[in-house]
Write a protein that holds these residues in place. Sequence first.
Motif, mmCIF file in Angstrom:
data_model
loop_
_atom_site.group_PDB
_atom_site.id
_atom_site.type_symbol
_atom_site.label_atom_id
_atom_site.label_comp_id
_atom_site.label_asym_id
_atom_site.label_seq_id
_atom_site.Cartn_x
_atom_site.Cartn_y
_atom_site.Cartn_z
ATOM 1 N N GLU A 152 48.387 29.593 101.782
ATOM 2 C CA GLU A 152 48.588 30.890 102.286
ATOM 3 C C GLU A 152 50.032 31.295 102.302
ATOM 4 N N ARG A 153 50.624 30.290 102.878
ATOM 5 C CA ARG A 153 52.224 30.387 103.117
ATOM 6 C C ARG A 153 53.017 29.188 103.060
ATOM 7 N N LEU A 154 53.679 28.912 102.284
ATOM 8 C CA LEU A 154 54.794 27.809 102.573
ATOM 9 C C LEU A 154 55.495 27.664 103.992
ATOM 10 N N LYS A 155 55.647 26.579 104.393
ATOM 11 C CA LYS A 155 56.188 26.135 105.530
ATOM 12 C C LYS A 155 57.436 25.319 105.546
ATOM 13 N N SER A 156 58.327 25.553 106.466
ATOM 14 C CA SER A 156 59.506 24.626 106.216
ATOM 15 C C SER A 156 59.916 24.204 107.710
ATOM 16 N N ILE A 157 60.497 22.955 107.863
ATOM 17 C CA ILE A 157 61.169 22.420 109.136
ATOM 18 C C ILE A 157 62.411 23.015 109.176
ATOM 19 N N TYR A 158 62.592 23.818 110.163
ATOM 20 C CA TYR A 158 63.932 24.486 110.306
ATOM 21 C C TYR A 158 64.820 23.776 111.055
ATOM 22 N N SER A 159 66.284 23.886 111.135
ATOM 23 C CA SER A 159 67.252 23.006 111.558
ATOM 24 C C SER A 159 67.330 22.730 113.096
ATOM 25 N N ASN A 160 66.403 23.728 113.769
ATOM 26 C CA ASN A 160 66.205 23.504 115.216
ATOM 27 C C ASN A 160 64.898 22.688 115.679
ATOM 28 N N GLY A 161 64.186 22.150 114.575
ATOM 29 C CA GLY A 161 63.120 21.217 114.671
ATOM 30 C C GLY A 161 61.840 21.843 114.469
ATOM 31 N N GLN A 196 73.422 35.165 103.980
ATOM 32 C CA GLN A 196 73.542 33.853 103.560
ATOM 33 C C GLN A 196 72.282 33.235 102.959
ATOM 34 N N VAL A 197 72.203 32.509 101.950
ATOM 35 C CA VAL A 197 71.150 31.844 101.210
ATOM 36 C C VAL A 197 70.777 30.648 102.025
ATOM 37 N N GLU A 198 69.621 30.402 102.235
ATOM 38 C CA GLU A 198 68.909 28.829 102.646
ATOM 39 C C GLU A 198 68.374 28.053 101.703
ATOM 40 N N TYR A 199 68.773 26.973 101.940
ATOM 41 C CA TYR A 199 68.345 25.964 100.869
ATOM 42 C C TYR A 199 67.225 25.113 101.634
ATOM 43 N N HIS A 200 65.849 25.446 100.777
ATOM 44 C CA HIS A 200 64.875 24.634 101.679
ATOM 45 C C HIS A 200 64.409 23.346 100.700
ATOM 46 N N LYS A 201 64.767 22.263 101.117
ATOM 47 C CA LYS A 201 64.546 21.105 100.140
ATOM 48 C C LYS A 201 62.906 20.667 100.113
ATOM 49 N N THR A 219 67.478 22.454 104.570
ATOM 50 C CA THR A 219 68.504 21.417 104.572
ATOM 51 C C THR A 219 70.152 22.132 104.624
ATOM 52 N N ASP A 220 70.217 23.207 103.965
ATOM 53 C CA ASP A 220 71.481 23.868 104.164
ATOM 54 C C ASP A 220 71.205 25.366 104.320
ATOM 55 N N ALA A 221 71.466 25.901 105.562
ATOM 56 C CA ALA A 221 71.437 27.195 106.074
ATOM 57 C C ALA A 221 72.481 28.132 105.561
ATOM 58 N N ASP A 245 79.694 27.561 109.037
ATOM 59 C CA ASP A 245 80.663 26.494 109.714
ATOM 60 C C ASP A 245 79.710 25.342 109.956
ATOM 61 N N HIS A 246 79.453 24.294 109.005
ATOM 62 C CA HIS A 246 78.436 23.521 109.289
ATOM 63 C C HIS A 246 78.741 22.425 110.538
ATOM 64 N N SER A 247 79.976 22.597 110.928
ATOM 65 C CA SER A 247 80.445 21.557 111.879
ATOM 66 C C SER A 247 79.637 21.854 113.271
#
Length: 748
Positions: A152-161, A196-201, A219-221, A245-247
């Motif tokens: 019904e909906r794709l899910k993803s693990i986000y950067s904060n877990g 910005q574009v998010e990359y969900h691997k 993987t890349d926010a 700013d990935h750092s």
Amino acid sequence: MKLNTSALLTLNVFVFLFVNFGFAQFGFIYNDSIQVKKGGNTLAFPWAGGLNHAQFSTIDVNFDGLEDLFIFDRSANQIRVFKTVENNGVKSYSYLYNSRDLFPDDIRYRATMVDYNADGKKDIFTYGIGGVKVYRNTGDATNGLQWTLETERLKSIYSNGTFSNLYVSSIDIPAFTDIDEDGDIDVLTFHIGGQQVEYHKNTSMENYGIPDSLEFELTDACYGKFIESDTDNNIQLDSNVGPCDHSNFSGIQNGVRHAGSSLLSIDLNNDNAMDLILGDVSHYNLTALTNGALPGDTALMISQDANFPSNTTPVNLPIFPAPYYVDLNHDGIKDLVIGTNASGGSENTESVWYYQNLGTNENPNFSFVKMNFLQDQMIENGKGSIPVLVDLNNDGMKDLLVGSNFRYLDPSDKISKIQYYQNTGTANKPEFTFISDDWMSLSNAGYGLRMHPAFGDLYGDGINEMILGTANGSLHLYTKSGNGPEDFVLQQVNMTDNLSQPIQVGAFASPQLFDLNDDGLLDLIIGEKSAGLKYYKNIGTLTLPSFELITDDLGSIDMGEAFSPDNYSVPAFIRHDDTTHLFIGNRKGSIYYYGDIDDNLADGEAFTLYSDNYSYINTGAYSAPFIDEIRSDGRYEMFVGTDLGGISAYIAGISSDLILTINEIEQIEKQINIYPNPSNTGHFTIDLGEIEEELIVMVYDNLGQLVKKSNQLWSTSHLDLSNAAKGVYTLVFKNSSQFVSTKKVVIQ
């Protein structure tokens, strides 16, 4: 065949996928045989119904190894399929009527075909609440397209877990592609803030070694390390704002909700790094971003082309252009096609820009071809077309006028025009030739949007007058002043009734002149936006009409729903064998069919609803039927205006005799027996039991194409399908005047 008598005695005999025969007095079936010409060319798909806000991808709908063109139109969530056919090595398109039946009925807002599990069959990625819904293609050549809801909906693990919904706005066009070239399908989408574009691997290959799963992680926010302005579509490269700013990015973001963007991920320069093409909700252009990263490195956009493609005519398509990369001309090389993505608020007549790829799939070179791909091969007049047939040039053949709800002009303005197609055929073979895009220049007459003409001889002189219904609900009377097709003059700015009161409805007047009470005088019936038909009886004479309001709720008709009460009714009364019938279009896009009309014309009396989905005709929205006889054989033809600005054409069966009753059809249905079924040889026996009439059987394959026809079936007959391929076939049984049963058989 199970008859659903609880559904208002509606019976639709469905021939598997495409061939639909309605249960009503006239048995209309889809008919695209009438040629239409424009600019010296014969249109390839004149009756395909138009396009407005199209999204493009490909899928093999019949498993013949050829990719067919799948079009999802955001306007009323409609689907068109143009099948690829090959004759003598030359490939071309063939329009498949009612292809919506091939796909799940809950596809909304967007749809694209992607083979996510590498099984050679493309799956559906569409809108799920707040994200992406996926249907897996489980069909095959025997059973045709079949769909299984994968999620019904794709899910993803986000950067904060957190593990949550992979957000994609309902208005966005995300990119589904293998970004890291590991064999599974990844997702690129704009963040909810819109900058910005998010990359969900997809981690299917990493987790299982095969690409059959839909497991994602962010993987890349800030994919490509760029941001789009929050006030326009300007791009800032090499940004260090927020997640770019990935750092020090924490994974937590706030921001204004995203307005809308389209994404196409494509390698534009054969460097094995995926570049991007962006469209924006408030703009006309596309912006191409070049990825300067090495293969395997984090994406980094290093340059931009804000007038893409700048080597040819750049995209200038109002508004919200969305790019797609598909092979349109059957040369094996993917082309660029751009549609508008703002339903009802963007270009809708020249809204499909086509760029041929003169390069390769790996190193494309796009060259502008046209602004109206496929639209130039159809009758097309914007949104909500309205067909009307009338002899305008006194040659004895009825011409075609096509009105519409509106055409897009600019973000703050719309216009309505009536197109004129002259009948340049013969009495036996009609043919329409495009003459004018703005008949009588009515777009300049100040009537606003949605002009709907009706014609009839009101003064008994053999000359048709015109009543023009308009969006504000008023009606305007024109009389003929000469023999030319545009020789009409305005006689009454606002029509009045016998009491000198304005003849008016609330909004969107759809008039019809028809002798409803069969007294020899043309009466006036008016459909409108809200529920109810207005009926004005003609109490005048053959030479001087006078209209008296009888009821503003003729037949007690209401086609609205609780959440959408508006009707936008378009009536089409006809009289056949001294019986009056009503076919009526509506906001939902279906055709309602009513009977028991004669002697039920008074205020408070009701017609009988026989079908709310006549002949399974559905235009998505704003159906507008017109029924007339235009051939010398006297057969009725129905032309239905569609939401997408085109026309669908239908013709009655050979006979228009009255149909059998439901009980009679049930008795026939019960007695037909076919065996063996399934058959290993393709040979079947058809036992008609005690049916005391001759039947005809027509055999259709899973694309609705006629495979075989057998005449004069009596008692027990043999059906030879031994030369047919293995698969499921539909048998349609017909007597001398109507369709009476369908059966399915299987060749193993």
